[in-house]
Scaffold this motif. Structure first.
Motif, PDB file in Angstrom:
ATOM      1  N   UNK A  80       5.324   1.402  -9.259  1.00 53.54           N
ATOM      2  CA  UNK A  80       4.629   0.513 -10.198  1.00 53.54           C
ATOM      3  C   UNK A  80       3.625   1.258 -11.079  1.00 53.54           C
ATOM      4  N   UNK A  81       3.020   2.304 -10.538  1.00 53.61           N
ATOM      5  CA  UNK A  81       1.968   2.997 -11.302  1.00 53.61           C
ATOM      6  C   UNK A  81       2.554   3.982 -12.305  1.00 53.61           C
ATOM      7  N   UNK A 114       1.947   2.356  -3.229  1.00 48.70           N
ATOM      8  CA  UNK A 114       0.940   2.810  -4.182  1.00 48.70           C
ATOM      9  C   UNK A 114       0.125   1.695  -4.804  1.00 48.70           C
ATOM     10  N   UNK A 161       8.508  -2.116  -7.508  1.00 46.17           N
ATOM     11  CA  UNK A 161       7.273  -2.025  -6.738  1.00 46.17           C
ATOM     12  C   UNK A 161       7.000  -0.581  -6.298  1.00 46.17           C
ATOM     13  N   UNK A 162       8.081   0.121  -5.908  1.00 48.03           N
ATOM     14  CA  UNK A 162       7.936   1.473  -5.380  1.00 48.03           C
ATOM     15  C   UNK A 162       7.336   2.463  -6.365  1.00 48.03           C
ATOM     16  N   UNK A 188       2.765   7.333  10.537  1.00 45.90           N
ATOM     17  CA  UNK A 188       1.753   6.432   9.956  1.00 45.90           C
ATOM     18  C   UNK A 188       0.461   7.189   9.634  1.00 45.90           C
ATOM     19  N   UNK A 205      -6.413   7.559   1.188  1.00 42.63           N
ATOM     20  CA  UNK A 205      -5.832   6.230   1.365  1.00 42.63           C
ATOM     21  C   UNK A 205      -4.321   6.286   1.184  1.00 42.63           C
ATOM     22  N   UNK A 206      -3.625   5.377   1.871  1.00 40.60           N
ATOM     23  CA  UNK A 206      -2.167   5.312   1.788  1.00 40.60           C
ATOM     24  C   UNK A 206      -1.695   5.219   0.334  1.00 40.60           C
ATOM     25  N   UNK A 207      -2.380   4.368  -0.450  1.00 44.05           N
ATOM     26  CA  UNK A 207      -1.919   4.153  -1.830  1.00 44.05           C
ATOM     27  C   UNK A 207      -2.107   5.408  -2.692  1.00 44.05           C
ATOM     28  N   UNK A 208      -3.016   6.304  -2.282  1.00 40.70           N
ATOM     29  CA  UNK A 208      -3.192   7.554  -3.028  1.00 40.70           C
ATOM     30  C   UNK A 208      -2.206   8.620  -2.565  1.00 40.70           C
ATOM     31  N   UNK A 218       0.831  -1.206   0.000  1.00 43.84           N
ATOM     32  CA  UNK A 218       0.000   0.000   0.000  1.00 43.84           C
ATOM     33  C   UNK A 218       0.862   1.251   0.000  1.00 43.84           C
ATOM     34  N   UNK A 269       1.085   9.136   6.420  1.00 48.98           N
ATOM     35  CA  UNK A 269       1.137   8.260   5.245  1.00 48.98           C
ATOM     36  C   UNK A 269      -0.217   7.636   4.922  1.00 48.98           C
ATOM     37  N   UNK A 270      -1.203   7.835   5.797  1.00 49.01           N
ATOM     38  CA  UNK A 270      -2.540   7.328   5.495  1.00 49.01           C
ATOM     39  C   UNK A 270      -2.841   5.961   6.065  1.00 49.01           C
ATOM     40  N   UNK A 271      -1.971   5.446   6.954  1.00 47.10           N
ATOM     41  CA  UNK A 271      -2.217   4.125   7.536  1.00 47.10           C
ATOM     42  C   UNK A 271      -3.076   4.222   8.795  1.00 47.10           C
ATOM     43  N   UNK A 282       6.506   7.070   2.640  1.00 45.13           N
ATOM     44  CA  UNK A 282       6.983   6.688   3.972  1.00 45.13           C
ATOM     45  C   UNK A 282       7.881   5.456   3.891  1.00 45.13           C
ATOM     46  N   UNK A 313       0.844   8.219  -1.480  1.00 41.96           N
ATOM     47  CA  UNK A 313       2.175   8.022  -2.067  1.00 41.96           C
ATOM     48  C   UNK A 313       2.171   8.494  -3.519  1.00 41.96           C
ATOM     49  N   UNK A 314       1.057   8.293  -4.209  1.00 38.56           N
ATOM     50  CA  UNK A 314       0.972   8.765  -5.596  1.00 38.56           C
ATOM     51  C   UNK A 314       0.942  10.287  -5.674  1.00 38.56           C
TER      52      UNK A 314
END
Lengths: 292, 234
Positions: free
Chosen positions: B102-103, A183, B99-100, B45, B69-72, A180, B48-50, B80, B74-75
């Motif tokens: 990927x998008x 991303x 992975x860091x 945390x 959300x955490x995944x948003x 997560x 970072x959205x956790x 973190x 970071x984008x």
């Protein structure tokens, strides 16, 4: 000696199907840490879909594709409607819930298609190939089954090692939090695992149908064998699932050949128990100690 | 620039953070120090959205990040590196880095990977090895590298010194502060090891029982004996 070789040959193709079903179980374990006992129920259900489509079109390939599509949808539905909500409360609850899904699917299939056992004609001959003056216990259909299995294993391996979706799925399985933070939309990755497993299971169902027939309960025994293979293979390992899937097929064939086919499930369970006693992480499994 | 205002976090009845306000300007390292249980990791945390805050907000260059959300997040540009070397042991060094980001598209990712290998050359040499074959220091570099693959404007480092030899920690932190100076990255560093953290930081913030008790130039905080005795225990 010839009998021994015949028994082995006879086991390869059933082993390949067990391997596929074990693969489906492993795919879900890897993504969601749930053992999906409903896998054979889903496969049974999608095989009925294939049967219906085949009755309508007469085409084996279209029926297979329909089963794969149905498998994907069913995998997603089971994940979203049952597993996700239950797992939020309790992981072991989710495993029990898969039994509920299995029973529900069997009941639903009985209502929709009736409880009678139905045949499923193979697309190519299921009779032994005649070669060098004798008939071998190996048919062109067996060749097809093994070919499809090999192609799927190669395809899945490439998916996991070469593609972004594969990497996201592995990362989500190994460490959802880091995924997560990187991303990755983890809940989507988990859903992909269920979809993929549903598709692989659907293929296994259509492939096993000519030998096992189709009824709401006719795949139950496949669950025993596939579960055994997946666990002995370490639950995490695609290679382990395939190796021990085929291995289980060979053992069953030998046991059925030299004694009686009704002994095969017992032998499978004995192997499973021995494995859990001697090597509980499975032969291909890694023991993960939690890093601080 | 990361701006945090009046951020509060509760775990049940326990208040972990109370009205925390701070800014993390680009191009420098801001260090949050404090004893175990001061709320440092909770702060990281939450940003970072956790963890969901009970009250307050945080913005990155004016865009609100709290509640996302955490995944948003970071984008959006805030990455973190969580406590405890957040690499995935079963993946190779290169896979961890891929992975860091990927998008992102392939060429952006390749450019970021080249930058990471420039910063941490050892990762380039070990790119095909599994992460669990790396030493602790190498794994921390990989964890930071993974976060940098997102091309963040703000990098959060949670307790990077944990379990590492002091010399290695200093080396890694100096590389990171150099990166901040050269690229305008805003770095928020959380550390129990105050001496090391304050050496690389421009600004120091002392956190105690979820509240900020002191903010000032890092050098001043490092030399404030009373503060050290009261909150940092040395």
């Amino acid at each position: 000696m010839t009998t021994f070789i015949d028994y082995l040959l006879g086991g390869v193709s059933s082993g390949a199907i067990i391997a596929l079903m074990a693969l489906a179980i492993v795919l879900i374990w890897r993504s969601t840490r749930v053992v999906n006992f409903a896998q054979v129920g889903q496969a049974m259900f999608t095989t009925y879909v294939a049967l219906t489509v085949r009755d309508a079109t007469g085409n084996w390939i279209i029926a297979l594709l329909a089963a794969i599509a149905a498998g994907a949808v069913l995998g997603l539905v089971v994940h979203w409607l049952v597993i996700r909500p239950v797992k939020r409360v309790d992981t072991s609850g989710a495993i029990i819930a898969t039994f509920g899904v299995l029973i529900s699917l069997q009941a639903l299939a009985g209502m929709l298609w009736g409880g009678d056992t139905r045949g499923y004609a193979p697309p190519v001959s299921n009779d032994g190939i005649q070669l060098a003056g004798r008939i071998w216990p190996f048919s062109w259909y067996d060749v097809l089954v093994i070919g499809v299995t090999i192609a799927l294993v190669i395809g899945l391996t490439l998916l996991f090692t070469r593609t972004n979706i594969g990497l996201a799925m592995r990362a989500s399985a190994f460490n959802p939090e880091v995924a997560r933070l990187s991303g990755v939309r983890v809940s989507r990755s988990l859903a992909y695992g269920w979809i993929l497993a549903g598709m692989v299971g659907a293929i296994a169902g259509v492939l096993v149908a000519p030998t096992s027939q189709v009824s709401p309960n006719s795949f139950d025994i496949l669950l025993v064998f596939a579960f055994t293979a997946a666990v002995i293979g370490g639950l995490d390992s695609l290679v382990g699932a395939v190796t021990f899937g085929i291995g289980t097929g060979l053992v069953i064939s030998l046991v059925s050949g030299y004694s009686d086919s009704s002994n095969a499930p017992v032998v499978a369970l004995v192997l499973l128990a021995l494995n859990l006693l001697l090597k509980p992480d499975g032969v291909f499994g890694h023991h993960h100690s939690r890093a601080v | 620039m990361l701006t945090v205002s009046e951020l509060s976090v509760s775990y049940g009845a326990v208040r972990a953070l109370a009205n925390v306000s701070l800014t993390v300007p680009p191009g420098e390292v801001t260090a949050v120090i404090g004893a175990n249980g001061a709320g440092k990791s909770t702060l990281m945390r939450t940003l970072a959205g956790l963890v969901r805050p009970a009250a307050g907000s945080a913005t990155l260059d004016g865009q609100p990040i709290t509640g996302r959300k955490a995944e948003d997040i970071v984008r959006m540009g805030l990455a973190l590196v969580p406590e405890g070397r957040s690499t995935i042991p079963d993946l190779t060094v290169e896979e961890n880095l891929r992975l860091g980001g990927l998008w992102r598209n392939r060429s952006d990712r390749a450019a970021s990977q080249a930058e990471v290998f420039d910063l941490f050359p050892i990762l380039g040499q070990r790119r095909h090895l599994r992460a669990d074959t790396l030493s602790g220091g190498e794994r921390q570099q990989l964890a930071i590298g993974r976060a940098l693959m997102a091309k963040p404007r703000c990098l959060l480092l949670d307790e990077p010194s944990l379990g590492l030899a002091p010399l290695i920690v200093t080396q890694i932190l100096e590389l990171v502060s150099g990166l901040a100076r050269n690229s305008g990255l805003a770095v928020l560093l959380v550390e129990q090891n105050a001496v090391t953290a304050l050496r690389v930081a421009t600004t120091g913030i002392v956190l105690n029982l979820g509240e900020i008790v002191q903010t000032g130039p890092a050098a001043d905080i490092a030399s404030d004996e009373q503060l050290r005795h009261a909150y940092l225990g040395y």
